[in-house]
Write a protein that holds these residues in place. Structure first.
Motif, short mmCIF file in Angstrom:
data_model
loop_
_atom_site.label_atom_id
_atom_site.label_comp_id
_atom_site.label_asym_id
_atom_site.label_seq_id
_atom_site.Cartn_x
_atom_site.Cartn_y
_atom_site.Cartn_z
N ARG A 1 8.39 -0.91 5.38
CA ARG A 1 8.08 0.49 5.02
C ARG A 1 9.22 1.02 4.18
O ARG A 1 10.37 1.00 4.59
N GLN A 2 8.90 1.46 2.95
CA GLN A 2 9.92 1.88 1.99
C GLN A 2 9.74 3.34 1.59
O GLN A 2 8.63 3.77 1.26
N LEU A 3 10.83 4.08 1.59
CA LEU A 3 10.86 5.42 1.01
C LEU A 3 11.33 5.23 -0.43
O LEU A 3 12.41 4.67 -0.65
N VAL A 4 10.52 5.66 -1.40
CA VAL A 4 10.77 5.33 -2.81
C VAL A 4 10.84 6.59 -3.67
O VAL A 4 9.99 7.48 -3.56
N THR B 1 0.84 -1.18 0.00
CA THR B 1 0.00 0.00 0.00
C THR B 1 0.88 1.24 0.00
O THR B 1 1.90 1.27 0.67
N ARG B 2 0.46 2.25 -0.73
CA ARG B 2 1.32 3.41 -0.89
C ARG B 2 0.63 4.72 -0.54
O ARG B 2 -0.59 4.82 -0.52
N LYS B 3 1.47 5.70 -0.30
CA LYS B 3 1.05 7.09 -0.19
C LYS B 3 2.06 7.85 -1.05
O LYS B 3 3.24 7.94 -0.69
N GLY B 4 1.62 8.30 -2.21
CA GLY B 4 2.55 8.98 -3.10
C GLY B 4 2.11 8.88 -4.54
O GLY B 4 0.96 8.55 -4.85
N LEU B 5 3.04 9.15 -5.43
CA LEU B 5 2.80 9.19 -6.87
C LEU B 5 3.22 7.87 -7.51
O LEU B 5 4.32 7.38 -7.25
N LEU C 1 2.72 0.63 3.61
CA LEU C 1 2.07 1.29 4.75
C LEU C 1 1.34 0.33 5.67
O LEU C 1 1.30 0.53 6.87
N VAL C 2 0.73 -0.72 5.11
CA VAL C 2 -0.05 -1.66 5.92
C VAL C 2 0.82 -2.83 6.36
O VAL C 2 0.92 -3.13 7.55
#
Length: 123
Positions: free
Chosen positions: A73-76, A51-55, A68-69
């Motif tokens: 947790r990855q910063l991409v 699950t993502r938050k972003g573009l 996210l779930v």
């Protein structure tokens, strides 16, 4: 595209325009001691999962937070046709909210060698 460098005992990542907007940060600095593994990847877009938050522009760009779930947790900040790195972090030691960094970087292989050498030296 993000820029990564080693500054003393820290791994420093600086983000550009749209990355800053979608990540809501100018950069990220973590202690090299928090890095557990660094892996060069030919197609960093394939490394971001969950699950993502972003573009996300299908097959072209991913910028934001993935996993996210269900972790990790990855910063991409990844782009089609650009080499990259997957950097596995010890979240507690890093002081950040991420388990991994997935970044497209022009000099990914060189950086992987530098970070890998630091990891070997400090084992």
């Amino acid at each position: 595209m993000a820029l990564m460098k080693i500054s003393g005992d820290r791994l420093v990542v600086e983000f550009e325009g749209r990355e800053r907007m979608w990540l809501r940060r100018d950069g990220l600095t973590v202690p090299l001691a928090a890095v557990r593994q660094v892996v060069p990847v030919g197609q960093p877009l394939r490394e971001a999962h969950g699950t993502r938050k972003g573009l996300q522009i299908s097959g072209a760009t991913k910028i934001g937070t993935w996993g996210l779930v269900l972790g990790p947790r990855q910063l991409v900040a990844a782009y089609r046709g650009k080499p990259g790195l997957r950097v596995v972090l010890d979240r507690a030691a890093s002081g950040e909210e991420f388990d991994e960094l997935v970044l497209s970087l022009d000099d990914a292989d060189r950086l992987a060698g530098l970070i890998g050498a630091h990891l070997e030296q400090n084992r």
